[in-house]
Design a protein around this motif. Structure first.
Motif, PDB file in Angstrom:
ATOM      1  N   VAL A 221      74.845  43.493 -32.272  1.00 38.42           N
ATOM      2  CA  VAL A 221      74.273  44.813 -32.038  1.00 38.42           C
ATOM      3  C   VAL A 221      74.862  45.459 -30.790  1.00 38.42           C
ATOM      4  CG1 VAL A 221      72.154  46.043 -31.451  1.00 38.42           C
ATOM      5  CG2 VAL A 221      72.133  44.348 -33.274  1.00 38.42           C
ATOM      6  N   ARG A 222      75.090  44.679 -29.738  1.00 34.94           N
ATOM      7  CA  ARG A 222      75.634  45.248 -28.497  1.00 34.94           C
ATOM      8  C   ARG A 222      77.041  45.784 -28.719  1.00 34.94           C
ATOM      9  NH1 ARG A 222      75.022  40.033 -24.993  1.00 34.94           N
ATOM     10  NH2 ARG A 222      75.817  39.291 -27.007  1.00 34.94           N
ATOM     11  N   GLU A 223      77.841  45.053 -29.483  1.00 26.61           N
ATOM     12  CA  GLU A 223      79.190  45.529 -29.779  1.00 26.61           C
ATOM     13  C   GLU A 223      79.130  46.786 -30.639  1.00 26.61           C
ATOM     14  OE1 GLU A 223      83.382  44.160 -31.923  1.00 26.61           O
ATOM     15  OE2 GLU A 223      81.672  42.772 -31.862  1.00 26.61           O
ATOM     16  N   PHE A 224      78.239  46.782 -31.611  1.00 25.89           N
ATOM     17  CA  PHE A 224      78.070  47.968 -32.462  1.00 25.89           C
ATOM     18  C   PHE A 224      77.731  49.191 -31.618  1.00 25.89           C
ATOM     19  CE2 PHE A 224      74.935  50.672 -34.674  1.00 25.89           C
ATOM     20  CZ  PHE A 224      75.745  51.179 -35.689  1.00 25.89           C
ATOM     21  N   GLU A 225      76.763  49.062 -30.716  1.00 25.38           N
ATOM     22  CA  GLU A 225      76.372  50.187 -29.876  1.00 25.38           C
ATOM     23  C   GLU A 225      77.524  50.649 -29.001  1.00 25.38           C
ATOM     24  OE1 GLU A 225      71.705  49.898 -28.916  1.00 25.38           O
ATOM     25  OE2 GLU A 225      72.861  48.195 -28.176  1.00 25.38           O
ATOM     26  N   ALA A 226      78.301  49.698 -28.460  1.00 28.78           N
ATOM     27  CA  ALA A 226      79.442  50.054 -27.612  1.00 28.78           C
ATOM     28  C   ALA A 226      80.501  50.805 -28.407  1.00 28.78           C
ATOM     29  CB  ALA A 226      80.047  48.794 -26.986  1.00 28.78           C
ATOM     30  N   ARG A 227      80.714  50.384 -29.641  1.00 27.32           N
ATOM     31  CA  ARG A 227      81.707  51.066 -30.476  1.00 27.32           C
ATOM     32  C   ARG A 227      81.242  52.471 -30.843  1.00 27.32           C
ATOM     33  NH1 ARG A 227      85.219  47.313 -34.371  1.00 27.32           N
ATOM     34  NH2 ARG A 227      85.362  45.424 -33.122  1.00 27.32           N
ATOM     35  N   VAL A 228      79.956  52.629 -31.101  1.00 24.22           N
ATOM     36  CA  VAL A 228      79.418  53.966 -31.369  1.00 24.22           C
ATOM     37  C   VAL A 228      79.659  54.871 -30.167  1.00 24.22           C
ATOM     38  CG1 VAL A 228      77.269  55.279 -31.662  1.00 24.22           C
ATOM     39  CG2 VAL A 228      77.707  53.266 -33.085  1.00 24.22           C
ATOM     40  N   ARG A 229      79.332  54.372 -28.973  1.00 14.82           N
ATOM     41  CA  ARG A 229      79.545  55.188 -27.760  1.00 14.82           C
ATOM     42  C   ARG A 229      81.010  55.549 -27.587  1.00 14.82           C
ATOM     43  NH1 ARG A 229      75.721  51.366 -25.601  1.00 14.82           N
ATOM     44  NH2 ARG A 229      77.435  50.181 -24.657  1.00 14.82           N
ATOM     45  N   SER A 230      81.900  54.582 -27.830  1.00 10.97           N
ATOM     46  CA  SER A 230      83.332  54.830 -27.678  1.00 10.97           C
ATOM     47  C   SER A 230      83.823  55.891 -28.650  1.00 10.97           C
ATOM     48  CB  SER A 230      84.099  53.517 -27.895  1.00 10.97           C
ATOM     49  OG  SER A 230      85.497  53.738 -27.813  1.00 10.97           O
ATOM     50  N   LEU A 231      83.383  55.803 -29.898  1.00 14.10           N
ATOM     51  CA  LEU A 231      83.799  56.792 -30.894  1.00 14.10           C
ATOM     52  C   LEU A 231      83.288  58.186 -30.545  1.00 14.10           C
ATOM     53  CD1 LEU A 231      83.310  54.791 -34.209  1.00 14.10           C
ATOM     54  CD2 LEU A 231      85.472  55.586 -33.253  1.00 14.10           C
ATOM     55  N   LEU A 232      82.060  58.263 -30.061  1.00 13.45           N
ATOM     56  CA  LEU A 232      81.498  59.569 -29.708  1.00 13.45           C
ATOM     57  C   LEU A 232      82.191  60.156 -28.485  1.00 13.45           C
ATOM     58  CD1 LEU A 232      77.731  58.896 -30.432  1.00 13.45           C
ATOM     59  CD2 LEU A 232      79.299  60.331 -31.751  1.00 13.45           C
ATOM     60  N   ARG A 233      82.615  59.302 -27.545  1.00 14.02           N
ATOM     61  CA  ARG A 233      83.395  59.809 -26.409  1.00 14.02           C
ATOM     62  C   ARG A 233      84.701  60.403 -26.893  1.00 14.02           C
ATOM     63  NH1 ARG A 233      81.850  55.010 -23.690  1.00 14.02           N
ATOM     64  NH2 ARG A 233      83.906  54.088 -24.045  1.00 14.02           N
ATOM     65  N   ARG A 234      85.376  59.688 -27.747  1.00 15.74           N
ATOM     66  CA  ARG A 234      86.645  60.180 -28.276  1.00 15.74           C
ATOM     67  C   ARG A 234      86.438  61.450 -29.093  1.00 15.74           C
ATOM     68  NH1 ARG A 234      89.974  55.516 -31.189  1.00 15.74           N
ATOM     69  NH2 ARG A 234      87.938  55.054 -32.067  1.00 15.74           N
ATOM     70  N   GLN A 235      85.351  61.492 -29.850  1.00 14.05           N
ATOM     71  CA  GLN A 235      85.059  62.669 -30.674  1.00 14.05           C
ATOM     72  C   GLN A 235      84.845  63.899 -29.802  1.00 14.05           C
ATOM     73  OE1 GLN A 235      85.533  62.670 -33.689  1.00 14.05           O
ATOM     74  NE2 GLN A 235      84.345  64.233 -34.741  1.00 14.05           N
ATOM     75  N   ALA A 236      84.264  63.693 -28.624  1.00 15.77           N
ATOM     76  CA  ALA A 236      84.027  64.794 -27.689  1.00 15.77           C
ATOM     77  C   ALA A 236      85.246  65.092 -26.819  1.00 15.77           C
ATOM     78  CB  ALA A 236      82.828  64.476 -26.806  1.00 15.77           C
ATOM     79  N   GLY A 237      86.321  64.324 -27.002  1.00 14.97           N
ATOM     80  CA  GLY A 237      87.535  64.541 -26.224  1.00 14.97           C
ATOM     81  C   GLY A 237      87.436  64.046 -24.802  1.00 14.97           C
ATOM     82  N   LEU A 238      86.600  63.031 -24.570  1.00 14.33           N
ATOM     83  CA  LEU A 238      86.381  62.518 -23.220  1.00 14.33           C
ATOM     84  C   LEU A 238      87.106  61.195 -23.043  1.00 14.33           C
ATOM     85  CD1 LEU A 238      82.549  63.221 -23.062  1.00 14.33           C
ATOM     86  CD2 LEU A 238      84.379  64.618 -22.078  1.00 14.33           C
ATOM     87  N   ARG A 239      87.829  61.071 -21.948  1.00 17.83           N
ATOM     88  CA  ARG A 239      88.555  59.839 -21.658  1.00 17.83           C
ATOM     89  C   ARG A 239      87.770  58.929 -20.718  1.00 17.83           C
ATOM     90  NH1 ARG A 239      93.949  60.119 -23.097  1.00 17.83           N
ATOM     91  NH2 ARG A 239      94.684  62.180 -23.753  1.00 17.83           N
ATOM     92  N   SER A 240      87.021  59.524 -19.813  1.00 18.33           N
ATOM     93  CA  SER A 240      86.272  58.754 -18.828  1.00 18.33           C
ATOM     94  C   SER A 240      84.909  58.362 -19.375  1.00 18.33           C
ATOM     95  CB  SER A 240      86.103  59.569 -17.544  1.00 18.33           C
ATOM     96  OG  SER A 240      85.259  58.920 -16.631  1.00 18.33           O
ATOM     97  N   ALA A 241      84.323  57.310 -18.777  1.00 21.93           N
ATOM     98  CA  ALA A 241      82.975  56.869 -19.162  1.00 21.93           C
ATOM     99  C   ALA A 241      81.903  57.666 -18.442  1.00 21.93           C
ATOM    100  CB  ALA A 241      82.798  55.387 -18.877  1.00 21.93           C
ATOM    101  N   THR A 242      82.298  58.572 -17.553  1.00 24.19           N
ATOM    102  CA  THR A 242      81.333  59.415 -16.855  1.00 24.19           C
ATOM    103  C   THR A 242      81.781  60.870 -16.919  1.00 24.19           C
ATOM    104  OG1 THR A 242      82.429  59.130 -14.696  1.00 24.19           O
ATOM    105  CG2 THR A 242      80.648  57.591 -15.252  1.00 24.19           C
ATOM    106  N   VAL A 243      80.795  61.762 -16.907  1.00 25.59           N
ATOM    107  CA  VAL A 243      81.055  63.202 -16.860  1.00 25.59           C
ATOM    108  C   VAL A 243      80.232  63.767 -15.708  1.00 25.59           C
ATOM    109  CG1 VAL A 243      80.966  65.384 -18.110  1.00 25.59           C
ATOM    110  CG2 VAL A 243      81.351  63.253 -19.363  1.00 25.59           C
TER     111      VAL A 243
END
Length: 225
Positions: A105-127
């Motif tokens: 589950v933790r890996e799944f959640e991390a992958r979801v976050r990563s995909l959504l960052r990329r979808q939003a065009g964000l490279r950094s983990a912080t905004v």
């Protein structure tokens, strides 16, 4: 962020919806490929979590149809089919990620976050804008380096606006991002959330400007002149 779960295993589907909803996402769920195809044709999603072994229309056929129509949603395949040839085929057809069941589950959640960052065009983990920072890993806000606690709907709204800072976000985009098909969000409700959020972020040097007839723009207060 709005997500679609396409999964015919009902207990798993319910678990995924509960997990993602608890993380603050707006989540819809269907249990067959034909229903999913009809839904993605008329609704906008940031991420589709897609099983392959589906009734009525299999997952790869749905993925092929989505990409043929230039549907921009990110797609994570989540399936029991973990063979290399299945992974290669799914990724070649346009999937953004491929995860085999059973999964952590933790890996799944991390992958979801990563995909959504990329979808939003964000490279950094912080905004960061003004004195407000969003940690995209934890999806927590801070204001002037102190935790900034917000009600769920206002938190989702600020995340949407902050990840699109400097751009006008339409009311339609707000509704699409913050609600599932089971939710209702009127213009009056949007205005109330905007008003509350405007008061909360003002002490941190941010302003929310209404662009008449279009939507809202998050910006530094100083940028308004």
């Amino acid at each position: 962020m709005r997500l679609l779960v396409v999964e015919d295993d009902l207990p798993l589907a319910e678990s995924l919806v509960a997990l993602l909803t608890s993380s603050g996402y707006a989540v819809d769920c269907v249990h067959d490929g034909a229903s999913a195809e009809a839904l993605v044709a008329v609704e906008q999603f940031d991420l589709v979590i897609l099983d392959l072994n589906l009734p009525q229309m299999d997952g790869l056929s749905l993925l092929r149809a989505m990409r043929a129509r230039a549907n921009p949603a990110a797609v994570m395949i989540l399936t029991a089919r973990g063979a290399a040839e299945d992974r290669v085929r799914g990724l070649d057809l346009g999937a953004d990620d491929y995860m085999a069941k059973p999964f952590d589950v933790r890996e799944f959640e991390a992958r979801v976050r990563s995909l959504l960052r990329r979808q939003a065009g964000l490279r950094s983990a912080t905004v960061t804008l003004g004195a407000v920072t969003l940690d995209l890993t934890t999806r927590q806000f801070s204001g002037a380096d102190q935790p900034l606690d917000l009600p769920p709907r206002e938190r989702a709204l600020l995340e949407l606006l902050l990840t699109r800072a400097g751009k006008v976000v339409t009311k339609e985009a707000i509704v699409q991002s913050l609600t599932s098909l089971d939710d209702m969000l009127s213009d009056n409700a949007i205005e109330q959330y905007i008003s509350r959020l405007r008061r909360r972020i003002a002490p941190f040097g941010l302003g929310l400007r209404a662009v008449r007839g279009i939507g809202y723009l998050l910006e530094k207060a100083a940028d308004r002149g």
